[in-house]
Design a protein around this motif. Structure first.
Motif, PDB file in Angstrom:
ATOM      1  N   THR A  90     -13.445  -0.649  16.463  1.00  0.00           N
ATOM      2  CA  THR A  90     -14.655  -1.310  16.951  1.00  0.00           C
ATOM      3  C   THR A  90     -15.012  -0.790  18.328  1.00  0.00           C
ATOM      4  OG1 THR A  90     -13.785  -3.327  15.906  1.00  0.00           O
ATOM      5  CG2 THR A  90     -15.766  -3.563  17.269  1.00  0.00           C
ATOM      6  N   PRO A  91     -16.135  -0.133  18.465  1.00  0.00           N
ATOM      7  CA  PRO A  91     -16.597   0.236  19.800  1.00  0.00           C
ATOM      8  C   PRO A  91     -17.104  -1.009  20.520  1.00  0.00           C
ATOM      9  CG  PRO A  91     -18.246   0.834  18.170  1.00  0.00           C
ATOM     10  CD  PRO A  91     -17.078   0.280  17.403  1.00  0.00           C
ATOM     11  N   VAL A  92     -16.893  -1.072  21.816  1.00  0.00           N
ATOM     12  CA  VAL A  92     -17.338  -2.260  22.551  1.00  0.00           C
ATOM     13  C   VAL A  92     -18.832  -2.489  22.304  1.00  0.00           C
ATOM     14  CG1 VAL A  92     -17.814  -1.038  24.726  1.00  0.00           C
ATOM     15  CG2 VAL A  92     -17.182  -3.470  24.762  1.00  0.00           C
ATOM     16  N   GLY A  93     -19.177  -3.703  21.974  1.00  0.00           N
ATOM     17  CA  GLY A  93     -20.574  -4.031  21.720  1.00  0.00           C
ATOM     18  C   GLY A  93     -21.081  -3.615  20.367  1.00  0.00           C
ATOM     19  N   GLY A  94     -20.223  -3.021  19.545  1.00  0.00           N
ATOM     20  CA  GLY A  94     -20.695  -2.527  18.250  1.00  0.00           C
ATOM     21  C   GLY A  94     -19.971  -3.180  17.088  1.00  0.00           C
ATOM     22  N   ARG A  95     -20.253  -2.667  15.914  1.00  0.00           N
ATOM     23  CA  ARG A  95     -19.647  -3.208  14.705  1.00  0.00           C
ATOM     24  C   ARG A  95     -18.280  -2.580  14.433  1.00  0.00           C
ATOM     25  NH1 ARG A  95     -24.970  -2.113  11.207  1.00  0.00           N
ATOM     26  NH2 ARG A  95     -26.204  -3.860  11.979  1.00  0.00           N
ATOM     27  N   PHE A 128      -5.806 -17.155  19.114  1.00  0.00           N
ATOM     28  CA  PHE A 128      -7.243 -17.419  19.211  1.00  0.00           C
ATOM     29  C   PHE A 128      -7.788 -16.350  20.145  1.00  0.00           C
ATOM     30  CE2 PHE A 128     -10.572 -21.073  19.258  1.00  0.00           C
ATOM     31  CZ  PHE A 128     -11.598 -20.156  19.170  1.00  0.00           C
ATOM     32  N   SER A 129      -8.165 -15.263  19.566  1.00  0.00           N
ATOM     33  CA  SER A 129      -8.496 -14.090  20.363  1.00  0.00           C
ATOM     34  C   SER A 129      -9.786 -13.456  19.878  1.00  0.00           C
ATOM     35  CB  SER A 129      -7.353 -13.072  20.284  1.00  0.00           C
ATOM     36  OG  SER A 129      -6.215 -13.595  20.924  1.00  0.00           O
ATOM     37  N   HIS A 130     -10.653 -13.179  20.804  1.00  0.00           N
ATOM     38  CA  HIS A 130     -11.904 -12.492  20.489  1.00  0.00           C
ATOM     39  C   HIS A 130     -12.116 -11.377  21.512  1.00  0.00           C
ATOM     40  CE1 HIS A 130     -14.159 -14.293  23.853  1.00  0.00           C
ATOM     41  NE2 HIS A 130     -13.539 -15.437  23.560  1.00  0.00           N
ATOM     42  N   GLY A 131     -13.166 -10.616  21.305  1.00  0.00           N
ATOM     43  CA  GLY A 131     -13.421  -9.510  22.220  1.00  0.00           C
ATOM     44  C   GLY A 131     -14.768  -9.607  22.906  1.00  0.00           C
ATOM     45  N   HIS A 132     -15.338 -10.804  22.896  1.00  0.00           N
ATOM     46  CA  HIS A 132     -16.720 -10.915  23.368  1.00  0.00           C
ATOM     47  C   HIS A 132     -16.859 -10.848  24.885  1.00  0.00           C
ATOM     48  CE1 HIS A 132     -17.900 -11.464  19.283  1.00  0.00           C
ATOM     49  NE2 HIS A 132     -17.108 -12.508  19.134  1.00  0.00           N
ATOM     50  N   VAL A 137     -10.581 -10.239  25.414  1.00  0.00           N
ATOM     51  CA  VAL A 137     -10.861  -8.797  25.541  1.00  0.00           C
ATOM     52  C   VAL A 137     -10.341  -8.025  24.329  1.00  0.00           C
ATOM     53  CG1 VAL A 137     -10.913  -8.870  28.060  1.00  0.00           C
ATOM     54  CG2 VAL A 137      -8.731  -8.408  26.896  1.00  0.00           C
ATOM     55  N   ALA A 138     -10.118  -8.738  23.247  1.00  0.00           N
ATOM     56  CA  ALA A 138      -9.592  -8.122  22.028  1.00  0.00           C
ATOM     57  C   ALA A 138     -10.755  -7.576  21.206  1.00  0.00           C
ATOM     58  CB  ALA A 138      -8.776  -9.152  21.239  1.00  0.00           C
ATOM     59  N   ILE A 139     -11.292  -6.475  21.666  1.00  0.00           N
ATOM     60  CA  ILE A 139     -12.519  -5.923  21.080  1.00  0.00           C
ATOM     61  C   ILE A 139     -12.328  -5.646  19.585  1.00  0.00           C
ATOM     62  CG2 ILE A 139     -14.112  -3.954  21.125  1.00  0.00           C
ATOM     63  CD1 ILE A 139     -13.492  -3.765  24.179  1.00  0.00           C
ATOM     64  N   GLY A 140     -13.206  -6.190  18.790  1.00  0.00           N
ATOM     65  CA  GLY A 140     -13.114  -6.055  17.340  1.00  0.00           C
ATOM     66  C   GLY A 140     -12.725  -7.364  16.683  1.00  0.00           C
ATOM     67  N   ARG A 141     -12.072  -8.219  17.409  1.00  0.00           N
ATOM     68  CA  ARG A 141     -11.836  -9.566  16.884  1.00  0.00           C
ATOM     69  C   ARG A 141     -13.071 -10.381  17.190  1.00  0.00           C
ATOM     70  NH1 ARG A 141      -5.748 -10.733  16.223  1.00  0.00           N
ATOM     71  NH2 ARG A 141      -6.476 -12.836  15.832  1.00  0.00           N
ATOM     72  N   GLN A 142     -13.628 -11.003  16.170  1.00  0.00           N
ATOM     73  CA  GLN A 142     -14.846 -11.766  16.397  1.00  0.00           C
ATOM     74  C   GLN A 142     -14.502 -13.188  16.818  1.00  0.00           C
ATOM     75  OE1 GLN A 142     -17.561 -10.294  16.508  1.00  0.00           O
ATOM     76  NE2 GLN A 142     -17.214  -8.417  15.377  1.00  0.00           N
ATOM     77  N   GLY A 175     -13.222   0.066  23.439  1.00  0.00           N
ATOM     78  CA  GLY A 175     -13.074  -0.121  22.007  1.00  0.00           C
ATOM     79  C   GLY A 175     -11.720  -0.692  21.639  1.00  0.00           C
ATOM     80  N   GLY A 176     -11.631  -1.165  20.413  1.00  0.00           N
ATOM     81  CA  GLY A 176     -10.386  -1.718  19.897  1.00  0.00           C
ATOM     82  C   GLY A 176     -10.067  -1.108  18.543  1.00  0.00           C
ATOM     83  N   MET A 177      -8.780  -1.152  18.180  1.00  0.00           N
ATOM     84  CA  MET A 177      -8.329  -0.593  16.907  1.00  0.00           C
ATOM     85  C   MET A 177      -7.252  -1.492  16.326  1.00  0.00           C
ATOM     86  SD  MET A 177      -7.911   3.473  17.718  1.00  0.00           S
ATOM     87  CE  MET A 177      -6.799   3.271  19.131  1.00  0.00           C
TER      88      MET A 177
END
Lengths: 378, 378, 378, 378
Positions: D285-290, C164-168, C253-258, D270-272
């Motif tokens: 995904t750049p932080v804060g972006g799509r 259960f991971s998101h990047g928000h 902090v998993a940026i890109g996971r919504q 960012g994440g990949m």
């Protein structure tokens, strides 16, 4: 098993198609590049061929020189690949066939239907292989779909829906870029743009999987960018001989689609879906059941699929190895094995007829026309 | 903010559409079910309405009784939903509009073009809202696509490609099942099968997102299962007034497709893709750039998308809440706010004209025809 | 079937959780909002409740006033939802249970293990329902997975892997934003950050589907953004009572996971995968066979899955209707039907014990600890 | 550019790894198979080598014969690939390095840490290339991810999460199959099962993309099928030298996962995400972006990615060409170009140390241990 001698015409330094064919021919150790006329600049072609390991006396300046040279040899090449500009395919392919060589011709095989019929006749007369590089049909999972149809697992095919649409020509500010523009210019591309370029791959695959031929079609063409004469978007409805309904959309202005070639086959007792961007899976659904994900390399696939796969399940194999599979079948055929999956001159001819008839239909507001070349009509 | 009074006709016990409307109307607390004529069996309808909390004197035995009863009240319902069999939509909708009620009519709004024109005129005369339940257009991300087009972010729209294809009628052994059969029987379904059932959702959405109307079309219909009179598969090419090229495929024999409703919109400077099975994302690609995944709930979406979403980013919202969004807009409109996203009687009429004209085109081997209802022609 | 009376504490104007509960309670017509203490500002709460249709004398200023008022009524509410700040859940839930009300408490049910044990005891003593809102477990396809395990279709469960991971919360420049910061501040969030916020949903689901409880665990916590005291990333290995191996990763902090909540369940004879962003499918694979895509609404699903779905196959249902399913089961339970899928106080207690023990394990370099609350140990 | 001479040890007829290396070495025309000791049966090996075009005097009966023979030649092979059983890698690799050959060794490079250190020392002393076949790191899009990290586009890496899990050993009834059983038998596989087989690919990739080395780790191993001594499922938490948190799950009983090797890299900005089953895309995904879908072959990729791709955007390239990319870099390195992407002996050593230390950690209930080989400790 000794390697076969292979010759190449076109595909010189800097071309994209050359490396794909060289990788395809050599990947499995079936062929060795023994001769070549690789460039329209004779000196560059000779030098490049030698840099690739071709002996100096088989590094030719042009295709006529190669035809003469190879014909005179005892150890003449077993296969010639023709990867020259489209308008020259007919002349070169015909000449090599008549001289008794097996040929793999890039698509389109010819520019006109008449030329296509000529090639078919020459190939029949000489008994040589004349293959056309509809390489997508050589993906293992496409072969599997064909076997599924053949063995009746999805029943009679009611409907085929196929798309080959990308967006790489969708930038109007880039439309005058010579690498893009020629495709929509009748002086250079012939009668059709996107349908002749990409659509015929999809049309061939529909026939290939169904094991049936296109009989009639109706086309709607559009040039969505003003400066273009030929179509950059086309919809072609068709019917196979056995009554299967076909729908084919092809576009080069579908921004966001990278290489959107997919095919859906719907039969009486099941449906299947394959996409070229994820070519190692088929989504198969039995009527009334759940969709199943078939994987290249899974247990129980047909020999046809299994022998064209090189690595274990879920290790993806891609486009270059689909091209290589064409060469696998060519090598086997040259060695006398039966391979009925190779796209042949008759397929190249049928494509050409379909292109010309689609153009005629589009001009006649989508009137239904006979899609077959005259020599294959009833 | 007080709740609005809502009445429902049809959607009785055991119907699928009834619960969807009740959930849609009540989910956000905008409407309270105050009156209903829910069943063709008067007694069952009255009992069921009361079990849902409707007062005994507003639990009606049929729509005429409801029309009389509600018309006579001071606190008459603010909105009537018509969810009866298709052939009765016209009569009921017309009657309630003429009596001064706002109406939400299930699709198809009418069976004939003439009836559609009549509804449009009545709605205009009375000044009442006559909405049609093209609920897919109320998904937040569909609204976002429309805003993207409106604000010019993808330039002029060149091409729209949309599909609405499933395989749930693909089992020939089930074709005589009454729940399936009636859709392909002209005596019950009218002039069209699959195109009228599903295709018009796709056609409406193309117009909705593009902000433009269908002008001409050419259709290819097929009945792939022998016992069917009406089409179970159709391809419709069309052109919008502004020149946009359209392609619409709809099928009910596409075994393996569950609910394959998707739309791709290609403009001069970008492309977009949305699919109803994953309705919370839009794939957007600027020309020359990478595809971006837009998410419902992300920062920076239009008000139009934001106000129709209830939970945070990546918490999916589905079909029932798209229906609810129609009611959100209805409530706002009834309260006097401006909501320009509601599908209205003119949309219902255009669909009916497109259906009839597609049938005519298909019979004429795909001849291009004017898709517009007579009253909207030049 | 008459509607049940429902009361709500917290969830005032502008809160996100309030509308989700109101939609959930009202969507299916089971509950009517009859009472509320919606805001810590008494006047605002009273006004807002009345705007939602609550009668003036049941629009309370705070929860104590509501407790007194409802206790005194004959038509007291059948269910109270507690959606107040976390630190108040215990006191309010306990008070209403003791007064004989059924309660649905937001998670976390309590802040300490001792409080959790107290709630379990109180609920047992009073015989009232004390449910906790682990709403993901109410998705139809999650219930289906549980039935698949129960009926032995995948054999004994060897392994569960859930994320259960998101990047928000991954933007360090936003880390001081009060809406983000409090979660990592022990003064406000308690002993744990991300594991307590999201991880426990995943841990609950593992137990829920397996039909077994967590016995031991080992945790690795990290605060990847320097200003944070509590963890924003955690890995928890665990073992169920029956020996199943568990692996749980949670991150903010998993940026890109919504909203990357997924679970994979691997048994002796099959595997399954479900993801919250596409909640209407389960990917099921029998050992040695192909992966099958199961769809909400398909024929042959368990009653447990079928009765919690509202619309036909491939019409997606999302998060708000999973919350609504909790209310469906609550209504049924209140009406005396047996519903064994509701997450109860014992689940809330187990979560709290797991959080505290994971914190202890992480501090002890991942030492394995007993994950169970004292009252549930052998 | 003349071809380099290549020799192979192991990979005889019927092996799976042999064709992969031959395709890899020959696909791009860099190497020609000039010598080989392909089989433990000397005669079969000699015959098979000759059937592949190797001259009779370089078709050796075993590796010692090949070592002697090639050492004595002027035109000795430029590269030797060692694809023999694991336990022989050390001896053969060491011998060829010491005799001045460049070596590509299959993984695992050695069975012990001490052997690994020995190879590193020998390679350093001789100045020859000793590469190890961590071929996944040679996918173009993996190289792109490494460049993205190097150039700071995602900031400092906080967290890496990687999985390499399949279900092909999940059938207990097949556990005694010799092709499966040996992997879990310490007498044949050494100290570790699944982690040594698949996990180290994932661990190498984490280091490779991050440009940092594993410093410490904590492991949880499980043997979920009773008859197994070694682990078939493992979770390894780790920390890189620079503080990055790492999480690695590997399993062979994850029924339904075919080849579930994926990696997620989360940095400050960012994440990949990349997955081996769809290796031609990276989700960035750049932080804060799509989230953006990066495609192999798109404009603007690094040289590192571009030069390792052979066909146009969206034409997939798969596993065999990732192996081929290792040979592309080997050829370039042998020719004197700088290629810093090749996995080398130090990588092979680090993997071996990580395996042994993970085993130790797992035995000590997940105690954190130093993951580095002694020679690389501070």
């Amino acid at each position: 098993m000794t390697r076969l001698n292979w010759g190449m015409i076109g595909g010189g330094e800097g071309s994209q198609i050359g490396p794909a064919h060289r990788l395809g021919a050599q990947a499995d150790g079936n062929f060795v590049l023994a001769a070549g006329a690789l460039d329209h600049d004779a000196e560059k072609g000779r030098a490049y061929a030698q840099s690739l390991g071709v002996a100096a006396d088989r590094a030719y300046g042009d295709w006529r020189e190669m035809l003469a040279g190879e014909t005179a040899r005892e150890d003449r090449v077993d296969l010639v690949t023709v990867a020259t500009p489209n308008s020259t395919h007919f002349e070169i392919t015909k000449a090599f066939l008549e001289a008794g060589f097996n040929v793999l011709c890039e698509k389109p095989m010819t520019m006109t239907v008449e030329q296509g019929e000529e090639i078919v006749k020459v190939a029949a007369k000489t008994g040589k292989i004349c293959a056309v590089n509809y390489c997508y049909s050589a993906y293992p999972m496409v072969r599997e779909m064909r076997q599924i149809v053949r063995t009746g697992q999805v029943g009679k095919i009611r409907l085929i829906v196929t798309n080959f649409s990308h967006g790489h020509h969708g930038d109007a500010t880039d439309a005058d870029n010579p690498r893009v523009r020629w495709r929509y210019d009748p002086a250079m591309a012939g009668v059709s743009g996107q349908f002749a370029d990409c659509g015929i791959h999809a049309l061939h695959m529909a026939s290939f999987i169904a094991g049936d031929q296109v009989r009639t079609l109706s086309a709607d063409f559009a040039s969505t960018i003003g400066s273009r004469t030929l179509e950059d978007d086309a919809m072609v409805n068709f019917r196979l001989e056995g009554g299967t309904v076909g729908r084919l959309w092809t576009s080069s202005v579908a921004i966001g689609r990278q290489h959107g070639f997919d095919i859906q086959v719907f039969g009486e007792t099941g449906g299947m879906r394959w996409a070229s961007e994820q070519p190692n899976q088929v989504y198969y659904t039995p009527v009334g059941g759940r969709t199943q994900i078939m994987e290249k390399g899974e247990d129980g696939l047909s020999d046809e699929a299994s022998r064209l796969s090189r690595v274990a399940i879920a290790h993806p194999e891609g486009f270059p190895l689909a091209v290589a599979n064409i060469y696998v079948d060519l090598a086997a055929s040259i060695r006398g094995e039966v391979r009925d999956g190779l796209p042949l001159a008759s397929d190249g001819l049928r494509s050409m007829a379909a292109v010309h008839q689609a153009v005629a239909s589009a001009k006649a507001d989508g009137a239904w026309v006979d899609a077959r070349p005259p020599m294959f009509r009833d």
